[in-house]
Design a protein around this motif. Sequence first.
Motif, PDB file in Angstrom:
ATOM      1  N   SER A  54       0.827  -1.212   0.000  1.00 46.06           N
ATOM      2  CA  SER A  54       0.000   0.000   0.000  1.00 46.06           C
ATOM      3  C   SER A  54       0.860   1.260   0.000  1.00 46.06           C
ATOM      4  CB  SER A  54      -0.969   0.009   1.177  1.00 46.06           C
ATOM      5  OG  SER A  54      -0.284   0.084   2.405  1.00 46.06           O
ATOM      6  N   PHE A  55       2.036   1.196   0.628  1.00 52.59           N
ATOM      7  CA  PHE A  55       2.947   2.335   0.628  1.00 52.59           C
ATOM      8  C   PHE A  55       3.313   2.722  -0.804  1.00 52.59           C
ATOM      9  CE2 PHE A  55       7.379   3.438  -0.090  1.00 52.59           C
ATOM     10  CZ  PHE A  55       7.491   4.641   0.574  1.00 52.59           C
ATOM     11  N   LEU A  56       3.767   1.742  -1.578  1.00 55.04           N
ATOM     12  CA  LEU A  56       4.197   2.028  -2.945  1.00 55.04           C
ATOM     13  C   LEU A  56       3.017   2.461  -3.814  1.00 55.04           C
ATOM     14  CD1 LEU A  56       6.620   2.181  -4.786  1.00 55.04           C
ATOM     15  CD2 LEU A  56       6.214  -0.195  -5.415  1.00 55.04           C
ATOM     16  N   SER A  57       1.894   1.804  -3.641  1.00 55.93           N
ATOM     17  CA  SER A  57       0.704   2.170  -4.394  1.00 55.93           C
ATOM     18  C   SER A  57       0.315   3.621  -4.118  1.00 55.93           C
ATOM     19  CB  SER A  57      -0.447   1.241  -4.028  1.00 55.93           C
ATOM     20  OG  SER A  57      -1.627   1.635  -4.679  1.00 55.93           O
ATOM     21  N   LYS A  58       0.320   4.003  -2.855  1.00 54.20           N
ATOM     22  CA  LYS A  58      -0.046   5.380  -2.494  1.00 54.20           C
ATOM     23  C   LYS A  58       0.978   6.383  -3.013  1.00 54.20           C
ATOM     24  CE  LYS A  58      -2.875   4.244   1.458  1.00 54.20           C
ATOM     25  NZ  LYS A  58      -3.066   4.332   2.904  1.00 54.20           N
ATOM     26  N   CYS A  59       2.238   6.011  -3.032  1.00 55.81           N
ATOM     27  CA  CYS A  59       3.264   6.898  -3.593  1.00 55.81           C
ATOM     28  C   CYS A  59       3.013   7.120  -5.086  1.00 55.81           C
ATOM     29  CB  CYS A  59       4.658   6.318  -3.385  1.00 55.81           C
ATOM     30  SG  CYS A  59       5.226   6.347  -1.684  1.00 55.81           S
ATOM     31  N   GLU A  60       2.731   6.043  -5.800  1.00 60.13           N
ATOM     32  CA  GLU A  60       2.546   6.140  -7.250  1.00 60.13           C
ATOM     33  C   GLU A  60       1.261   6.850  -7.639  1.00 60.13           C
ATOM     34  OE1 GLU A  60       3.104   2.407  -9.253  1.00 60.13           O
ATOM     35  OE2 GLU A  60       5.250   2.363  -8.786  1.00 60.13           O
ATOM     36  N   THR A  61       0.272   6.872  -6.766  1.00 54.85           N
ATOM     37  CA  THR A  61      -0.977   7.577  -7.081  1.00 54.85           C
ATOM     38  C   THR A  61      -0.989   9.004  -6.542  1.00 54.85           C
ATOM     39  OG1 THR A  61      -2.092   6.732  -5.106  1.00 54.85           O
ATOM     40  CG2 THR A  61      -2.362   5.462  -7.148  1.00 54.85           C
ATOM     41  N   GLY A  62       0.053   9.370  -5.816  1.00 56.16           N
ATOM     42  CA  GLY A  62       0.120  10.721  -5.282  1.00 56.16           C
ATOM     43  C   GLY A  62      -0.595  10.902  -3.964  1.00 56.16           C
ATOM     44  N   GLU A  63      -1.087   9.820  -3.376  1.00 55.60           N
ATOM     45  CA  GLU A  63      -1.751   9.917  -2.074  1.00 55.60           C
ATOM     46  C   GLU A  63      -0.745  10.129  -0.949  1.00 55.60           C
ATOM     47  OE1 GLU A  63      -4.996   7.160  -1.078  1.00 55.60           O
ATOM     48  OE2 GLU A  63      -4.640   6.334  -3.086  1.00 55.60           O
TER      49      GLU A  63
END
Length: 88
Positions: A54-63
């Motif tokens: 979830s960390f990487l996903s949120k980084c890539e989506t700008g969250e």
Amino acid sequence: MGTRVESGIRRSRKARTAPFQKTCDAILERLIEARQEAGLNQREVSVKLGFSHSFLSKCETGERRIDVMELLQLAELYGKSADYFLKG
């Protein structure tokens, strides 16, 4: 606060009006592109660097913002320089 997704990057209304939004979007696009060029998916990167998925996903989506040390780790894994992500 509403959000919208553009090119896979989530943005809040406030973030869309931020003066550096174009720069942030470009960095996120290069981050995703570098991962894909390295032939890695988000889960593989997460395991290799000890990040949660979830960390990487949120980084890539700008969250979530990426700090400089995280960016350096990602750059090394992807075989890129930090400058690659920061270029204009």
